[in-house]
Design a protein around this motif. Structure first.
Motif, PDB file in Angstrom:
ATOM      1  N   VAL A   1      -4.685   3.110  -2.859  1.00 17.72           N
ATOM      2  CA  VAL A   1      -3.603   2.787  -1.851  1.00 17.72           C
ATOM      3  C   VAL A   1      -4.528   2.209  -0.794  1.00 17.72           C
ATOM      4  CG1 VAL A   1      -3.606   4.961  -0.626  1.00 17.72           C
ATOM      5  CG2 VAL A   1      -1.728   3.425  -0.659  1.00 17.72           C
ATOM      6  N   ASP A   2      -5.891   2.998  -0.519  1.00 20.80           N
ATOM      7  CA  ASP A   2      -6.666   2.326   0.598  1.00 20.80           C
ATOM      8  C   ASP A   2      -7.842   1.487  -0.044  1.00 20.80           C
ATOM      9  OD1 ASP A   2      -8.036   4.289  -0.911  1.00 20.80           O
ATOM     10  OD2 ASP A   2      -8.652   5.391   0.925  1.00 20.80           O
ATOM     11  N   ALA A   3      -7.631   0.830  -1.269  1.00 18.61           N
ATOM     12  CA  ALA A   3      -8.818   0.017  -1.341  1.00 18.61           C
ATOM     13  C   ALA A   3      -8.972  -1.230  -0.353  1.00 18.61           C
ATOM     14  CB  ALA A   3      -8.357  -0.665  -2.663  1.00 18.61           C
ATOM     15  N   PRO A   4     -10.321  -1.583  -0.061  1.00 24.26           N
ATOM     16  CA  PRO A   4     -10.632  -2.557   0.651  1.00 24.26           C
ATOM     17  C   PRO A   4     -10.211  -3.826   0.377  1.00 24.26           C
ATOM     18  CG  PRO A   4     -12.596  -2.070  -0.740  1.00 24.26           C
ATOM     19  CD  PRO A   4     -11.629  -0.877  -1.222  1.00 24.26           C
ATOM     20  N   VAL A   5      -9.610  -4.140  -1.106  1.00 27.50           N
ATOM     21  CA  VAL A   5      -9.188  -5.562  -1.304  1.00 27.50           C
ATOM     22  C   VAL A   5      -8.072  -5.179  -2.007  1.00 27.50           C
ATOM     23  CG1 VAL A   5      -9.593  -7.758  -2.704  1.00 27.50           C
ATOM     24  CG2 VAL A   5     -11.459  -6.511  -1.556  1.00 27.50           C
ATOM     25  N   VAL A   6      -7.021  -6.059  -1.768  1.00 26.12           N
ATOM     26  CA  VAL A   6      -5.487  -6.011  -2.357  1.00 26.12           C
ATOM     27  C   VAL A   6      -5.118  -7.318  -2.945  1.00 26.12           C
ATOM     28  CG1 VAL A   6      -3.237  -5.440  -1.921  1.00 26.12           C
ATOM     29  CG2 VAL A   6      -4.657  -4.026  -0.962  1.00 26.12           C
ATOM     30  N   MET A   7      -4.874  -7.276  -3.956  1.00 20.50           N
ATOM     31  CA  MET A   7      -4.532  -8.632  -4.461  1.00 20.50           C
ATOM     32  C   MET A   7      -2.961  -8.678  -5.195  1.00 20.50           C
ATOM     33  SD  MET A   7      -5.308 -10.433  -8.536  1.00 20.50           S
ATOM     34  CE  MET A   7      -7.072 -10.976  -8.163  1.00 20.50           C
TER      35      MET A   7
ATOM     36  N   ARG B   1       0.748  -1.249   0.028  1.00 16.01           N
ATOM     37  CA  ARG B   1      -0.139  -0.152  -0.222  1.00 16.01           C
ATOM     38  C   ARG B   1       0.838   1.173  -0.024  1.00 16.01           C
ATOM     39  NH1 ARG B   1      -5.593  -0.786   1.033  1.00 16.01           N
ATOM     40  NH2 ARG B   1      -5.935  -2.810   1.774  1.00 16.01           N
ATOM     41  N   GLU B   2       2.121   1.163  -0.650  1.00 21.84           N
ATOM     42  CA  GLU B   2       2.810   2.351  -0.911  1.00 21.84           C
ATOM     43  C   GLU B   2       2.307   3.302  -1.849  1.00 21.84           C
ATOM     44  OE1 GLU B   2       6.530   0.790  -2.026  1.00 21.84           O
ATOM     45  OE2 GLU B   2       6.787   0.064  -0.043  1.00 21.84           O
ATOM     46  N   GLU B   3       2.011   4.815  -1.475  1.00 21.88           N
ATOM     47  CA  GLU B   3       1.505   5.811  -2.250  1.00 21.88           C
ATOM     48  C   GLU B   3       2.414   5.902  -3.636  1.00 21.88           C
ATOM     49  OE1 GLU B   3      -1.548   7.848  -3.176  1.00 21.88           O
ATOM     50  OE2 GLU B   3      -1.559   7.433  -1.122  1.00 21.88           O
ATOM     51  N   GLY B   4       1.798   6.192  -4.674  1.00 22.37           N
ATOM     52  CA  GLY B   4       2.870   6.097  -6.183  1.00 22.37           C
ATOM     53  C   GLY B   4       3.737   5.171  -6.274  1.00 22.37           C
ATOM     54  N   ASP B   5       3.245   4.149  -5.890  1.00 18.72           N
ATOM     55  CA  ASP B   5       3.995   2.669  -6.245  1.00 18.72           C
ATOM     56  C   ASP B   5       3.666   2.316  -7.853  1.00 18.72           C
ATOM     57  OD1 ASP B   5       4.859   0.279  -6.725  1.00 18.72           O
ATOM     58  OD2 ASP B   5       4.044  -0.831  -5.166  1.00 18.72           O
ATOM     59  N   PRO B   6       4.735   2.500  -8.582  1.00 17.41           N
ATOM     60  CA  PRO B   6       4.652   2.197 -10.214  1.00 17.41           C
ATOM     61  C   PRO B   6       4.102   0.880 -10.427  1.00 17.41           C
ATOM     62  CG  PRO B   6       6.857   2.587  -9.749  1.00 17.41           C
ATOM     63  CD  PRO B   6       6.195   2.689  -8.425  1.00 17.41           C
TER      64      PRO B   6
ATOM     65  N   ASP C   1     -13.327   1.466  -9.860  1.00 19.70           N
ATOM     66  CA  ASP C   1     -14.034   2.157  -8.931  1.00 19.70           C
ATOM     67  C   ASP C   1     -13.511   2.156  -7.657  1.00 19.70           C
ATOM     68  OD1 ASP C   1     -14.185  -0.499  -7.745  1.00 19.70           O
ATOM     69  OD2 ASP C   1     -16.459  -0.792  -8.303  1.00 19.70           O
ATOM     70  N   GLY C   2     -12.321   1.680  -7.417  1.00 20.86           N
ATOM     71  CA  GLY C   2     -11.647   1.887  -6.079  1.00 20.86           C
ATOM     72  C   GLY C   2     -11.703   0.503  -4.941  1.00 20.86           C
ATOM     73  N   SER C   3     -12.430  -0.309  -5.510  1.00 23.79           N
ATOM     74  CA  SER C   3     -12.553  -1.619  -4.804  1.00 23.79           C
ATOM     75  C   SER C   3     -11.377  -2.496  -4.727  1.00 23.79           C
ATOM     76  CB  SER C   3     -13.588  -2.302  -5.164  1.00 23.79           C
ATOM     77  OG  SER C   3     -14.919  -1.668  -5.283  1.00 23.79           O
ATOM     78  N   LEU C   4     -10.580  -2.143  -5.664  1.00 17.90           N
ATOM     79  CA  LEU C   4      -9.375  -3.292  -5.417  1.00 17.90           C
ATOM     80  C   LEU C   4      -8.282  -2.752  -6.080  1.00 17.90           C
ATOM     81  CD1 LEU C   4      -8.515  -6.243  -6.055  1.00 17.90           C
ATOM     82  CD2 LEU C   4      -8.921  -6.229  -8.516  1.00 17.90           C
ATOM     83  N   ARG C   5      -6.998  -3.336  -5.458  1.00 17.60           N
ATOM     84  CA  ARG C   5      -5.806  -2.628  -5.786  1.00 17.60           C
ATOM     85  C   ARG C   5      -4.881  -3.880  -6.059  1.00 17.60           C
ATOM     86  NH1 ARG C   5      -2.100   1.559  -4.502  1.00 17.60           N
ATOM     87  NH2 ARG C   5       0.140   0.784  -4.035  1.00 17.60           N
ATOM     88  N   ILE C   6      -4.144  -3.884  -7.092  1.00 14.51           N
ATOM     89  CA  ILE C   6      -3.339  -4.913  -7.594  1.00 14.51           C
ATOM     90  C   ILE C   6      -1.867  -4.474  -7.668  1.00 14.51           C
ATOM     91  CG2 ILE C   6      -2.786  -6.474  -9.629  1.00 14.51           C
ATOM     92  CD1 ILE C   6      -5.526  -6.018 -10.772  1.00 14.51           C
TER      93      ILE C   6
END
Length: 266
Positions: free
Chosen positions: A98-104, A87-92, A133-138
């Motif tokens: 960064v605050d998505a409820p689900v991280v894959m 969850r690093e801000e600006g991670d390329p 839509d902000g639900s998922l971060r990969i």
């Protein structure tokens, strides 16, 4: 959300998840092999970094993860795996809020044909339906286990990321994926791909050789090994392991379940 067969997909998704208890057994074996059983010359190449450096299983080793004790509950194991999300801000090398409820977390590599299938068929669906839509971060993790060309390609991904072009580079690499260990994945080939997606060729080639890129690839590879990953693609969805390039509707089901759990305050 994508249409799906809700009468069968849920049970299929649960069957394809790797139970955290099974992962704990893999961790115990990995820890033995890497910490206590290093005396021999034999063994699979996937138990050592492709750079030839030794790897660890957490604790003081960079890139590892401190896992619960052997008698930990599955919930404790999943929680430990979930903590691997950076969850690093600006991670390329990450897509989504960064605050998505689900991280894959995706342990992947550019020579793996199954990683290519996931990138071409499933990833665009997840991005459109959940990332946007902000639900998922990969979050991408390098796991270059198929050989030296895998490591070279991983370094190239880091070089592309240095110009904020990782995901364009990833798409182009998988669209024109080369057979594993074909001899074609050379710095010149990779620089051609980088130019194709608008990156500066000379800067790319310089970054390809950087110690920073090498250290980052090693860190990711070691992290994956430390939790028992032996092949790609491998995923953690809010800490729940999912192995292989499963059908898209399976990933949709897993993400939906993770969203429901997050909304319930898990």
């Amino acid at each position: 959300m994508p249409e799906q067969n809700t009468t069968s997909t849920g049970s299929r998704a649960r069957r394809l998840l790797l139970p955290a208890a099974v992962l704990l057994a893999l961790l115990a074996v990995t820890a033995f092999l890497l910490l206590g059983g290093q005396g021999g010359d034999g063994g699979d190449d996937t138990t050592a970094g492709s750079s030839g450096q030794s790897t660890g299983t957490g604790g003081e080793q960079d890139g590892g993860v401190d896992m619960p004790a052997a008698d930990a509950s599955e919930e404790e194991i999943v929680s430990a795996l979930e903590s691997l999300a950076r969850r690093e801000e600006g991670d390329p090398m990450a897509l989504g809020d960064v605050d998505a409820p689900v991280v894959m977390i995706s342990y992947s590599e550019f020579q793996c044909p199954f990683c290519g299938r996931f990138a071409r068929e499933t990833e665009p669906v997840l991005v459109e339906e959940y990332v946007e839509d902000g639900s998922l971060r990969i979050e991408w993790r390098d796991f270059p286990y198929l050989g030296e060309e895998s490591r070279t390609a991983a370094l190239a991904g880091r070089a592309a990321a240095a110009q904020d072009g990782f995901w364009e580079f990833e798409e182009a690499m998988f669209e024109n994926q080369q057979p594993p260990n074909s001899g074609r994945v050379t710095p010149d080939f990779l620089a051609d791909v980088a130019e194709q997606v608008g990156l500066d060729r000379q800067q790319f080639l310089t970054d390809l050789e950087s110690e920073e890129a090498a250290a980052a690839v090693d860190r990711d590879f070691q992290e994956g090994q430390s939790i028992g990953v032996t092949g790609t693609p491998a995923f953690l969805v809010n800490g729940q392991p999912v192995m292989g390039a499963q059908p898209t509707d399976v990933f949709v089901e897993v993400v939906e379940e993770a969203l429901a759990e997050a909304e319930a305050g898990r």
